[in-house]
Design an enzyme around this catalytic site. Structure first.
Site, PDB file in Angstrom:
ATOM      1  N   ASP A 158     -85.079  90.856   4.173  1.00  0.00           N
ATOM      2  CA  ASP A 158     -84.665  89.675   3.418  1.00  0.00           C
ATOM      3  C   ASP A 158     -83.980  88.674   4.357  1.00  0.00           C
ATOM      4  O   ASP A 158     -84.121  88.749   5.571  1.00  0.00           O
ATOM      5  CB  ASP A 158     -83.764  90.104   2.253  1.00  0.00           C
ATOM      6  CG  ASP A 158     -83.919  89.218   1.024  1.00  0.00           C
ATOM      7  OD1 ASP A 158     -83.886  87.991   1.186  1.00  0.00           O
ATOM      8  OD2 ASP A 158     -84.049  89.749  -0.092  1.00  0.00           O
TER       9      ASP A 158
ATOM     10  N   ASP B 165     -90.278  83.433  -1.129  1.00  0.00           N
ATOM     11  CA  ASP B 165     -89.295  83.529  -2.217  1.00  0.00           C
ATOM     12  C   ASP B 165     -88.874  82.127  -2.674  1.00  0.00           C
ATOM     13  O   ASP B 165     -89.026  81.147  -1.942  1.00  0.00           O
ATOM     14  CB  ASP B 165     -88.073  84.312  -1.733  1.00  0.00           C
ATOM     15  CG  ASP B 165     -87.281  84.933  -2.869  1.00  0.00           C
ATOM     16  OD1 ASP B 165     -87.732  84.855  -4.029  1.00  0.00           O
ATOM     17  OD2 ASP B 165     -86.210  85.499  -2.592  1.00  0.00           O
TER      18      ASP B 165
ATOM     19  N   GLU C 200     -90.679  78.576  -7.032  1.00  0.00           N
ATOM     20  CA  GLU C 200     -90.988  77.895  -8.307  1.00  0.00           C
ATOM     21  C   GLU C 200     -91.232  76.382  -8.152  1.00  0.00           C
ATOM     22  O   GLU C 200     -92.080  75.880  -8.911  1.00  0.00           O
ATOM     23  CB  GLU C 200     -89.861  78.159  -9.318  1.00  0.00           C
ATOM     24  CG  GLU C 200     -89.710  79.580  -9.758  1.00  0.00           C
ATOM     25  CD  GLU C 200     -88.962  80.431  -8.732  1.00  0.00           C
ATOM     26  OE1 GLU C 200     -89.127  81.655  -8.760  1.00  0.00           O
ATOM     27  OE2 GLU C 200     -88.223  79.873  -7.904  1.00  0.00           O
TER      28      GLU C 200
ATOM     29  N   GLU D 160     -87.189  76.860  -6.858  1.00  0.00           N
ATOM     30  CA  GLU D 160     -86.042  77.267  -7.684  1.00  0.00           C
ATOM     31  C   GLU D 160     -85.273  76.067  -8.227  1.00  0.00           C
ATOM     32  O   GLU D 160     -84.908  76.041  -9.401  1.00  0.00           O
ATOM     33  CB  GLU D 160     -85.115  78.187  -6.883  1.00  0.00           C
ATOM     34  CG  GLU D 160     -83.946  78.652  -7.719  1.00  0.00           C
ATOM     35  CD  GLU D 160     -83.253  79.866  -7.147  1.00  0.00           C
ATOM     36  OE1 GLU D 160     -82.069  79.740  -6.793  1.00  0.00           O
ATOM     37  OE2 GLU D 160     -83.881  80.940  -7.073  1.00  0.00           O
TER      38      GLU D 160
ATOM     39  N   ARG E  37     -93.182  84.603  -5.523  1.00  0.00           N
ATOM     40  CA  ARG E  37     -92.431  84.668  -6.782  1.00  0.00           C
ATOM     41  C   ARG E  37     -92.935  83.670  -7.828  1.00  0.00           C
ATOM     42  O   ARG E  37     -92.500  83.705  -8.973  1.00  0.00           O
ATOM     43  CB  ARG E  37     -90.935  84.441  -6.513  1.00  0.00           C
ATOM     44  CG  ARG E  37     -90.057  84.987  -7.635  1.00  0.00           C
ATOM     45  CD  ARG E  37     -88.594  84.941  -7.287  1.00  0.00           C
ATOM     46  NE  ARG E  37     -87.995  83.624  -7.491  1.00  0.00           N
ATOM     47  CZ  ARG E  37     -86.691  83.385  -7.390  1.00  0.00           C
ATOM     48  NH1 ARG E  37     -85.866  84.370  -7.057  1.00  0.00           N
ATOM     49  NH2 ARG E  37     -86.200  82.175  -7.572  1.00  0.00           N
TER      50      ARG E  37
ATOM     51  N   ASP F 234     -86.416  88.521 -10.719  1.00  0.00           N
ATOM     52  CA  ASP F 234     -85.136  89.212 -10.542  1.00  0.00           C
ATOM     53  C   ASP F 234     -84.696  89.896 -11.831  1.00  0.00           C
ATOM     54  O   ASP F 234     -83.740  89.494 -12.502  1.00  0.00           O
ATOM     55  CB  ASP F 234     -84.080  88.220 -10.073  1.00  0.00           C
ATOM     56  CG  ASP F 234     -84.370  87.683  -8.682  1.00  0.00           C
ATOM     57  OD1 ASP F 234     -85.163  88.316  -7.951  1.00  0.00           O
ATOM     58  OD2 ASP F 234     -83.819  86.643  -8.323  1.00  0.00           O
TER      59      ASP F 234
ATOM     60  N   HIS G  50     -86.873  97.563  -4.812  1.00  0.00           N
ATOM     61  CA  HIS G  50     -86.120  96.458  -4.208  1.00  0.00           C
ATOM     62  C   HIS G  50     -84.945  96.138  -5.119  1.00  0.00           C
ATOM     63  O   HIS G  50     -85.097  96.094  -6.344  1.00  0.00           O
ATOM     64  CB  HIS G  50     -87.007  95.223  -4.050  1.00  0.00           C
ATOM     65  CG  HIS G  50     -86.294  94.031  -3.476  1.00  0.00           C
ATOM     66  ND1 HIS G  50     -85.919  93.958  -2.149  1.00  0.00           N
ATOM     67  CD2 HIS G  50     -85.880  92.870  -4.048  1.00  0.00           C
ATOM     68  CE1 HIS G  50     -85.317  92.801  -1.925  1.00  0.00           C
ATOM     69  NE2 HIS G  50     -85.276  92.119  -3.061  1.00  0.00           N
TER      70      HIS G  50
END
Length: 791
Positions: free
Chosen positions: A286, A399, A402, A404, A450, A467, A526
């Site tokens: 990560d 990651d 979107e 985010e 994601r 998540d 994870h």
């Protein structure tokens, strides 16, 4: 379409006339389209196959927009056209579009089955472009991307705006994957082929309508219909593209957490897996590979030299141990990042209205976003991936895609934030996928993302469910999310196994989640680091239980890899709702307590704490044999089963062949040279077959390049004699090798009288307690082997 049929359809759907201002003018042929001119615009209708029709409405003053992010099928087929004073019929061998002239109405049928009709059709209301349809009163509706709403999404107005839902459990109306796509239990789908944000209303007003609304873009939709679910999925993925085979190591076990802080910690974790003989194929690192903490350094995308002093050697050494390295990346560049000045100077960021880099605050700091729609920005971003891959990284984790946080007034090279928001993750995956094709053409990419859109599967996207909370509620949400995603083309949808959010050390929850996850496309524990996601950091008892679970994942990899190949060829998902095989059983249309894992397994996850028994529906038409105990259950009814802490309920359909390998530690060591094949006999199953697929697990398009092998297993039962044929087949460029196959035949009623292989009588072992026959290893070379068993 006959007038009587039209009237019945209208009556059954409580249909009212379409937009009263819309009048039929005329029709004509225009290139591949049938053009329907109306008083307020025109339709362009194109049949892409006998099962797929595309409809475009272009309002007056607008022009046709041909570009689609979702659809790759473009060539039109010839159709029949029938015209009279009342209606215009456009029909293929399957779909018929009827255009009623007065009052104006578009109606869709598949053969003798009513699908849907435009009600108001196109309208412009409250700043939104809207398409309005009638839908059947009994239709169960699926789709809209990922939502935790139960299996039936009817009754919800779904926001189309990709957004992470941290810590979700048993209800979530907005998540990372939002898609303007709906499937009906009547075995058809409607894809609203447009990128900008909006909404999908699945009869929230309970008046038998669906509505698609959007801020801008094209009013284009495809109707897809067929006779069965497997055919519908084939058609839909023909329309939107199919998933390329990922590298075989992607089906193995992952070590992953948020996150490993150093090279030493990463190497120590991998060493613990090897010391405890727990299979492992990948380690996921990560943000700490480029950041000392959570804040201020996102966008650096360079290894921290003090905590990862020699990353190239680390990744090389891990690869030699059969462990691939996957690195997280995000599309955000913080103003405090070491790359900020470079990003500004190279002009790769989204803009504000004045043409300056647009910045805003979010959880990780003050940031901007890479404008992947600008060619120079895409090249800049890809060059980072290229460098990391040349250093030894084997996979990409994208990651926060979107994205985010994505302010509406951020400007991209191709449009506003709201116009590209829902396809940003999709196009990010495309950027990476096409980069691998160009610069690493001999390497299958692994692209974990994601967020995505309709059609993202064709870019090799491996999606996950976000998540999720580390709780029983979080686990309960997972089967429906994976089943819905598979229906929508995203067959690799899977969870952070064990759950991600929250410091919950519940060992029972952890084990039940892992046991479920071995029957999902990707097995990837994870979590946040306070409670370990890796079994090597759990108690000895839990580690041993997890080890058995992971070993079974590996033993079943030939079966799982064959499912991946079938998905690549046909679009069929790994995980399938029970209604796929029993569409007439209305109770199964919303059932997610068990699912089919391919054609041969029935899986019933345990999603509640402390339970000792579980009621399970067993699909009709077969007997089902307990994979672990050999107990038999009649299909077509519910049975109450006793639970075992070491595994979840797992059943094999009678007549199935199941391949199993000895335990191995990495897919680098996987081959079929020694293999068990278990056949689950049932005298009522007169014939059955199974085709096992295999290749080297790393060459792109191995099947197309003829670098593959298949083994066909076929059974026939007649006059108290069971005949099993094993026939190998090889691609032209595949190098065959000998295999030793140990055949185990389950579920027999009595000991066989004699057994012959290729006409020669041979000895066998009989297990009286389990009623099983063990046939000592059969050497399979390049010729067919025939086994005859007489009772």
């Amino acid at each position: 379409m006959k007038i009587v049929g039209v009237l019945i359809f209208l009556q059954s759907l409580f249909v009212f006339s379409q937009n009263s201002d819309r009048q039929f003018v005329k029709y004509s042929l225009q290139d591949d389209f049938v053009k329907i001119e109306t008083s307020d615009g025109h339709y362009l209708i194109k049949f892409l196959s006998d099962q797929i029709v595309e409809t475009n409405f272009i309002p007056q003053g607008e022009s046709y927009q041909p570009d689609s992010h979702a659809v790759i099928l473009d060539k039109a087929i010839k159709i029949n056209i029938s015209d009279n004073d009342v209606e215009l019929d456009l029909s293929s061998k399957g779909i018929c579009v009827t255009i009623l002239k007065n009052p104006f109405q578009l109606i869709y049928n598949y053969k003798d089955k009513n699908l849907l009709s435009e009600r108001l059709g196109y309208t412009f209301k409250d700043g939104m472009k809207v398409l309005n349809f009638n839908i059947g009163q009994e239709d169960v509706l699926y789709g809209g991307g990922n939502r935790v709403l139960g299996m039936n999404h009817r009754g919800y107005k779904l926001n189309l705006y990709n957004r992470a839902h941290y810590g979700y459990e048993t209800h979530s109306e907005l998540m990372n994957y939002t898609m303007p796509l709906v499937f009906s239990s009547q075995i058809f789908a409607v894809n609203f082929d447009n990128a900008p944000i909006g909404y999908l209303d699945l009869d929230s007003e309970k008046n038998n309508t669906i509505n698609y609304g959007t801020i801008s873009g094209r009013m284009t939709y495809q109707v897809v219909a067929d006779e069965s679910w497997d055919k519908l999925i084939f058609d839909f993925t023909e329309l939107t593209g199919r998933q390329p085979l990922p590298p075989r190591w992607a089906f193995g076990n992952f070590a992953s957490r948020f996150g490993y802080h150093s090279q030493a910690e990463t190497e120590r974790t991998v060493a613990l897996f090897r010391e405890n003989n727990i299979p492992l194929d990948a380690v996921v690192i990560d943000i700490y590979w480029f950041s000392k903490g959570i804040f201020d350094e996102m966008g650096d995308l360079e290894f921290q030299k003090d905590s990862f002093p020699n990353p190239q050697k680390m990744m090389t050494d891990l690869k030699q141990k059969g462990v691939k390295t996957v690195l997280v990346t995000e599309p955000f560049i913080l103003t405090t990042s070491s790359r900020w000045d470079e990003a500004v100077q190279k002009d790769i960021l989204v803009k504000d209205s004045l043409g300056n880099p647009k910045t805003w605050k979010f959880y990780f700091g003050n940031t901007s976003l890479i404008d992947i729609y600008k060619p120079e920005a895409a090249r800049w971003f890809w060059n980072i991936y290229k460098q990391l891959t040349e250093m030894g990284a084997s996979g990409v984790w994208g990651d926060l895609g979107e994205p985010e946080v994505h302010p509406f007034d951020a400007l991209h090279a191709t449009g506003t934030a709201d116009e590209v928001h829902n396809i940003y993750g999709h196009d990010w995956a495309r950027l990476v996928y096409e980069g691998f094709q160009k610069d690493f053409p001999k390497m299958r990419p692994f692209i974990l993302m994601r967020a995505g859109a309709v059609g993202s599967q064709r870019y090799g996207m491996i999606p996950w469910t976000g998540d999720v909370n580390r709780s029983w509620g979080g686990l309960q949400a997972q089967p429906q999310l994976a089943l819905q995603a598979g229906l929508q083309g995203m067959a690799y949808m899977h969870a952070d196994a064990g759950g991600f959010g929250g410091d919950n050390p519940d060992d029972e929850l952890y084990m039940r989640w892992l046991q479920y996850s071995i029957f999902t496309p990707v097995f990837r524990p994870h979590a946040q680091e306070a409670v370990p996601s890796e079994p090597v950091y759990r108690s000895k008892e839990v580690m041993e239980l997890a080890k058995k679970t992971i070993e079974m994942r590996y033993r079943l990899l030939p079966y799982t890899y064959t499912l991946a190949f079938r998905n690549h060829q046909t679009g069929m998902p790994f995980m399938r709702p029970l209604f796929y095989n029993e569409p007439e059983n209305k109770t199964l249309l919303t059932y997610d307590l068990a699912y089919l894992w391919g054609d041969n397994f029935l899986i019933a996850p345990v999603v509640n704490a402390g339970v000792t028994q579980q009621d399970i529906y067993f699909p009709k038409g077969n007997q089902w044999i307990d994979f672990y105990s050999n107990a038999t259950y009649e299909g077509g009814k519910y049975h109450t089963v006793t639970l075992d802490k070491e595994h979840i309920p797992t059943y094999v359909k009678s007549g199935s062949f199941i391949p199993l390998l000895p335990v191995f530690q990495s897919t680098d060591d996987m081959n079929l040279s020694q293999m068990e094949v278990h056949f689950y006999f049932d005298k009522t199953v007169k014939e059955s077959e199974y085709v096992l697929y295999n290749d080297d697990g790393k060459t792109p398009n191995a099947f197309e390049q003829t670098l593959f092998e298949e083994i066909e297993f076929e059974s026939k039962f007649k006059k108290n004699t069971l005949e099993i044929e094993i026939e190998p087949d090889f691609g032209v460029k595949f190098a065959p090798y000998n295999k030793q196959i140990s055949l185990v035949i389950h579920h027999l009623k009595s000991q066989p009288k004699k057994l012959k292989i290729n006409g020669k009588k041979v000895k066998f072992e009989w297990e009286e307690n389990f009623k099983e026959v063990f046939i000592l290893p059969i050497v399979l070379k390049e010729d067919e082997v025939k086994i005859n068993i007489s009772f």
